[in-house]
Design a protein around this motif. Sequence first.
Motif, PDB file in Angstrom:
ATOM      1  N   ARG A 152       0.799  -1.260  -0.066  1.00  0.00           N
ATOM      2  CA  ARG A 152       0.341   0.000  -0.206  1.00  0.00           C
ATOM      3  C   ARG A 152       0.916   1.523  -0.024  1.00  0.00           C
ATOM      4  NH1 ARG A 152      -5.842   0.673   0.294  1.00  0.00           N
ATOM      5  NH2 ARG A 152      -5.692   2.405   0.955  1.00  0.00           N
ATOM      6  N   GLU A 153       1.627   1.575   0.683  1.00  0.00           N
ATOM      7  CA  GLU A 153       3.000   2.208   0.515  1.00  0.00           C
ATOM      8  C   GLU A 153       3.722   2.808  -0.227  1.00  0.00           C
ATOM      9  OE1 GLU A 153       5.940   2.119   4.426  1.00  0.00           O
ATOM     10  OE2 GLU A 153       6.627   3.923   3.306  1.00  0.00           O
ATOM     11  N   SER A 156       1.096   3.971  -2.939  1.00  0.00           N
ATOM     12  CA  SER A 156       0.742   5.928  -2.804  1.00  0.00           C
ATOM     13  C   SER A 156       1.780   6.252  -2.985  1.00  0.00           C
ATOM     14  CB  SER A 156       1.164   6.023  -0.796  1.00  0.00           C
ATOM     15  OG  SER A 156      -0.666   5.032  -0.907  1.00  0.00           O
ATOM     16  N   LEU A 197      -6.346   4.406  -2.957  1.00  0.00           N
ATOM     17  CA  LEU A 197      -4.920   5.364  -2.394  1.00  0.00           C
ATOM     18  C   LEU A 197      -5.456   6.872  -1.983  1.00  0.00           C
ATOM     19  CD1 LEU A 197      -2.613   3.775  -4.380  1.00  0.00           C
ATOM     20  CD2 LEU A 197      -3.149   3.198  -1.753  1.00  0.00           C
ATOM     21  N   SER A 200      -5.674   9.537  -5.344  1.00  0.00           N
ATOM     22  CA  SER A 200      -5.651   8.502  -6.599  1.00  0.00           C
ATOM     23  C   SER A 200      -6.997   9.941  -7.336  1.00  0.00           C
ATOM     24  CB  SER A 200      -6.112   7.091  -6.589  1.00  0.00           C
ATOM     25  OG  SER A 200      -6.859   6.941  -5.689  1.00  0.00           O
TER      26      SER A 200
END
Length: 244
Positions: A152-153, A156, A197, A200
């Motif tokens: 996820r990081e 992002s 995210l 986004s």
Amino acid sequence: MMEKSLSNTQTSFSDIKESYEQICADIKKVMAEAGRTDEVKLMAVTKTVDTERVNYAIGLGVDLLGENRVQEFLDKREGYKPAEVHFIGGLQTNKVKYIIDKVTMIHSVDSVRLAQEISRRAAQHGKIMDILVEVNIGEEDTKGGISPQSVRELCSEVISLPNIRLRGLMTIPPPWCSEEIFAAMQKLFEDIKAHPLPNSSEDNFKFDTLSMGMSGDYATAIKYGSTIIRIGSGLFGYRKYTNN
Ligand SMILES: *Cc1c(COP(=O)(O)O)cnc(C)c1O
């Protein structure tokens, strides 16, 4: 580079045709069993395969090629019939410039540094590059990709770059792994899709691609939501080579 790899010249055209038809039939069957009505794309992975055989596969209906060695791709690409090409192999930042204008997607993004270089080079060509973040779902020491916890990081960070559009995730599950690994990958993918995210937008995020499944595990991958299966030996025969 090419001379180090014996190409799959022993595989006959009729073998390729038979394999292709079998894989297409399998895709249909597994899709039906899984109750899926969307689409799975069959990518032909071309490493060590001569252009004649790649072109034969294109003639059969393959319209997406997967390349994983920069030099081999550059050597062979002029000989290919028209087809879309994705880069799927480990990519050093200093090689990005050679492929940026020749492929429509890069599946193997596993660091911010690589994504930054892709964005920078894409900008020079006035394009937005579609990418996938590669996940080391089995957390194997020897494999590329980032750990599931960091996905996820990285996603992002990647979407904050100006000339990149994040299309999804790619993985190479460990050989002979349990179905739970595929299920975990599907969950990771669906979670990001369902909870977009921060920052986004339509321009940098179109999360519709799960690149998972190779010759040995594509049926399982399709069962767990894969949208692109990457098939090399299952189509062109076994590779015999010494340098990879
Ligand atoms: C070689 C390769 C494939 C295809 O593997 P097969 O087992 O021959 O189908 C798929 N994905 C990547 C990243 C590869 O390097």
